[in-house]
Motif scaffolding. Structure first.
Motif, mmCIF file in Angstrom:
data_model
loop_
_atom_site.group_PDB
_atom_site.id
_atom_site.type_symbol
_atom_site.label_atom_id
_atom_site.label_comp_id
_atom_site.label_asym_id
_atom_site.label_seq_id
_atom_site.Cartn_x
_atom_site.Cartn_y
_atom_site.Cartn_z
ATOM 1 N N LYS A 261 0.826 -1.208 0.000
ATOM 2 C CA LYS A 261 0.000 0.000 0.000
ATOM 3 C C LYS A 261 0.863 1.262 0.000
ATOM 4 O O LYS A 261 0.572 2.219 -0.696
ATOM 5 N N ASP A 262 1.854 1.262 0.827
ATOM 6 C CA ASP A 262 2.674 2.471 0.958
ATOM 7 C C ASP A 262 4.099 2.071 1.284
ATOM 8 O O ASP A 262 4.491 1.946 2.443
ATOM 9 N N GLN A 263 4.876 1.870 0.254
ATOM 10 C CA GLN A 263 6.233 1.389 0.428
ATOM 11 C C GLN A 263 7.103 2.386 1.193
ATOM 12 O O GLN A 263 8.042 1.998 1.882
ATOM 13 N N GLU A 264 6.776 3.675 1.084
ATOM 14 C CA GLU A 264 7.577 4.678 1.779
ATOM 15 C C GLU A 264 7.477 4.511 3.294
ATOM 16 O O GLU A 264 8.475 4.621 4.006
ATOM 17 N N ASP A 265 6.266 4.250 3.794
ATOM 18 C CA ASP A 265 6.102 4.043 5.231
ATOM 19 C C ASP A 265 6.868 2.824 5.706
ATOM 20 O O ASP A 265 7.427 2.808 6.807
ATOM 21 N N GLU A 266 6.904 1.798 4.880
ATOM 22 C CA GLU A 266 7.590 0.578 5.272
ATOM 23 C C GLU A 266 9.106 0.752 5.288
ATOM 24 O O GLU A 266 9.826 -0.081 5.835
ATOM 25 N N LYS A 267 9.588 1.828 4.702
ATOM 26 C CA LYS A 267 11.028 2.117 4.740
ATOM 27 C C LYS A 267 11.434 2.758 6.068
ATOM 28 O O LYS A 267 12.614 2.942 6.347
ATOM 29 N N THR A 271 15.287 3.003 7.586
ATOM 30 C CA THR A 271 16.043 4.257 7.716
ATOM 31 C C THR A 271 16.328 4.586 9.183
ATOM 32 O O THR A 271 17.407 5.094 9.509
ATOM 33 N N THR A 272 15.381 4.284 10.066
ATOM 34 C CA THR A 272 15.576 4.571 11.494
ATOM 35 C C THR A 272 16.660 3.680 12.086
ATOM 36 O O THR A 272 17.539 4.144 12.821
ATOM 37 N N PHE A 273 16.618 2.383 11.776
ATOM 38 C CA PHE A 273 17.634 1.470 12.293
ATOM 39 C C PHE A 273 19.006 1.812 11.713
ATOM 40 O O PHE A 273 20.029 1.772 12.413
ATOM 41 N N GLN A 274 19.028 2.151 10.436
ATOM 42 C CA GLN A 274 20.288 2.541 9.788
ATOM 43 C C GLN A 274 20.891 3.751 10.492
ATOM 44 O O GLN A 274 22.099 3.777 10.807
ATOM 45 N N GLN A 275 20.076 4.763 10.768
ATOM 46 C CA GLN A 275 20.553 5.955 11.476
ATOM 47 C C GLN A 275 21.058 5.598 12.871
ATOM 48 O O GLN A 275 22.117 6.071 13.316
ATOM 49 N N TRP A 276 20.314 4.752 13.564
ATOM 50 C CA TRP A 276 20.677 4.355 14.927
ATOM 51 C C TRP A 276 22.038 3.662 14.955
ATOM 52 O O TRP A 276 22.910 4.001 15.766
ATOM 53 N N MET A 277 22.242 2.708 14.052
ATOM 54 C CA MET A 277 23.511 1.976 14.043
ATOM 55 C C MET A 277 24.683 2.880 13.649
ATOM 56 O O MET A 277 25.800 2.728 14.166
ATOM 57 N N LEU A 307 12.839 -2.715 17.100
ATOM 58 C CA LEU A 307 13.771 -3.680 17.673
ATOM 59 C C LEU A 307 13.667 -5.018 16.951
ATOM 60 O O LEU A 307 14.684 -5.692 16.724
ATOM 61 N N GLN A 308 12.452 -5.401 16.564
ATOM 62 C CA GLN A 308 12.267 -6.649 15.812
ATOM 63 C C GLN A 308 12.958 -6.568 14.457
ATOM 64 O O GLN A 308 13.557 -7.540 13.989
ATOM 65 N N TYR A 309 12.883 -5.386 13.834
ATOM 66 C CA TYR A 309 13.588 -5.189 12.554
ATOM 67 C C TYR A 309 15.094 -5.366 12.763
ATOM 68 O O TYR A 309 15.789 -5.973 11.949
ATOM 69 N N GLY A 310 15.600 -4.816 13.879
ATOM 70 C CA GLY A 310 17.025 -4.967 14.181
ATOM 71 C C GLY A 310 17.424 -6.424 14.319
ATOM 72 O O GLY A 310 18.489 -6.840 13.839
ATOM 73 N N LEU A 311 16.576 -7.211 14.951
ATOM 74 C CA LEU A 311 16.860 -8.651 15.082
ATOM 75 C C LEU A 311 16.929 -9.318 13.712
ATOM 76 O O LEU A 311 17.746 -10.204 13.481
#
Length: 389
Positions: A261-267, A271-277, A307-311
């Motif tokens: 439905k909205d690929q941008e939201d799923e990114k 992007t958040t995990f990438q920034q965090w790491m 956090l689940q995405y990070g795992l």
């Protein structure tokens, strides 16, 4: 793009369940052979179709005109179940106080919302969107002793129309201990012609006493091809988008729909995990403090999903490190990031990083203060990413 049709039928038949053919056949056979266990546990990951399977199973059991493969779908019984108003079909689900129910919440007080929510999503539901639908803010839902007492009272009566009474307990891991003690009596000494279907995602959070009194029905992830085909045929998705969404979703129909439905939201999580790491790599404490303060606004469910995405990234890193990149199911940009992140995950820190993220999820689940949890996790991650094999 996808063209979602909200007017699709709300049929609750096996034919409407995406994939899961082996499970369907097992359930159908139990009815044909008159071997329906009085208490079953449908256990499987989010988005695998546990509730649609439970509803199709309930309809098949109660339908007076069922065929060898499905309920008839047209008799009064099937019509009532398709609207979730059959008097012999009962639901229990986690709830919390809301603007409407300011104290002593229980499932029956949200029956109208439950019907609307389940029908709107054709049975493919999860805790995060249910809590959002109820607008419980950051509160966590629970199945309490009032739910158990109400269910006990309902099931003490004879069935109204069908041969069986069926109780579906959704997110059974949310049953608290007091409620569990009352439910155990029902499971041990069920009223005649009563079937309990407990639905759960997290086996570790289920009380052992409940697990021991139910017949386990394992629901696997939906096959990738079944997800992609359903996106194309049901939701009008472009084949490329459908394939990409199915790959990223890893057998979770809910995530596949969200991504398509909205690929941008799923990114967002990427992007958040990438920034965090990157901040953890830099050991930028000041920037990390700003980052974790912003995390507070996400709400607990999205914090857990991050956090689940990070795992998932950590797990994929081991695939990269063992020359199995071909089975990593991510879009190209995420896969590229994961390949660069992978060298920092090794046998010396893998278990610790995974446990760190899992413990953070548990603390968020227990209503811990998110900025403090994420800051503590960040500072530990700074050290762990420097550990060499």
């Amino acid at each position: 793009m996808c063209t979602f049709d909200p007017q699709n039928s709300n049929d609750m038949q096996f034919k409407d369940v995406i994939g899961q053919e082996a499970v369907k056949q097992k359930l159908i056979l139990s009815v044909k052979e008159n071997r329906v266990p009085h208490a079953q546990l449908f256990l499987g990951p989010a988005g695998s179709g546990k509730m649609p399977l439970a509803l199709a199973y309930a309809q098949y059991i109660l339908c007076p005109n069922r065929t060898a493969t499905d309920s008839c779908g047209v008799c009064p019984t099937c019509q009532k179940i398709s609207k979730l108003v059959h008097p012999d079909l009962h639901f229990v689900m986690p709830t919390a106080v809301t603007k409407k129910v300011k104290k002593d919440p229980e499932s029956d007080l949200f029956s109208e919302e439950w019907r609307e929510y389940v029908l709107q999503n054709k049975g493919y539901i999860d805790a995060s969107s249910w809590y959002g639908f109820l607008d419980v803010e950051n509160k966590q839902g629970v199945i309490n002793v009032r739910d158990a007492a109400t269910l006990l009272r309902k099931l003490s009566f004879k069935s109204y129309e069908g041969e069986y009474k069926i109780a579906i307990i959704w997110m059974a891991e949310k049953v608290n201990e007091v409620a569990a003690n009352k439910l155990l009596k029902l499971l041990e000494e069920p009223p005649e012609k009563t079937v309990f279907i407990l639905i759960a995602e997290n086996q570790d959070q289920l009380l052992a006493t409940i697990k021991s009194r139910t017949a386990l029905v394992k629901i696997p992830q939906i096959d990738l091809n079944d997800v992609a085909n359903a996106l194309i045929t049901r939701e009008g998705c472009d084949a490329n988008i459908a394939r990409n969404a199915a790959m990223v979703a890893e057998g979770n129909w809910l995530n596949a729909c969200r991504f398509s439905k909205d690929q941008e939201d799923e990114k967002f999580f990427f992007t958040t995990f990438q920034q965090w790491m990157r901040l953890c790599f830099k050991a930028a404490v000041g920037e990390l403090i700003d980052f974790v303060n912003n995390i507070k606004s996400l709400g607990r469910e999205k914090q857990k999903e991050l956090l689940q995405y990070g795992l998932k990234i950590v797990r994929n890193s081991m695939l990269f490190n063992n020359n199995l990149a071909q089975i990593v199911m991510l879009p190209d940009d995420e896969k590229q990031f994961n390949s660069k992140f992978a060298p920092f995950i090794n046998p010396a820190n893998l278990a610790q990083i995974a446990e760190l993220l899992e413990e953070s999820m548990r603390q968020i689940e227990r209503n811990g203060y998110a900025p403090l949890i994420f800051l503590d996790t960040s500072l530990k991650m700074v050290k762990l990413l420097k550990v060499k094999a």
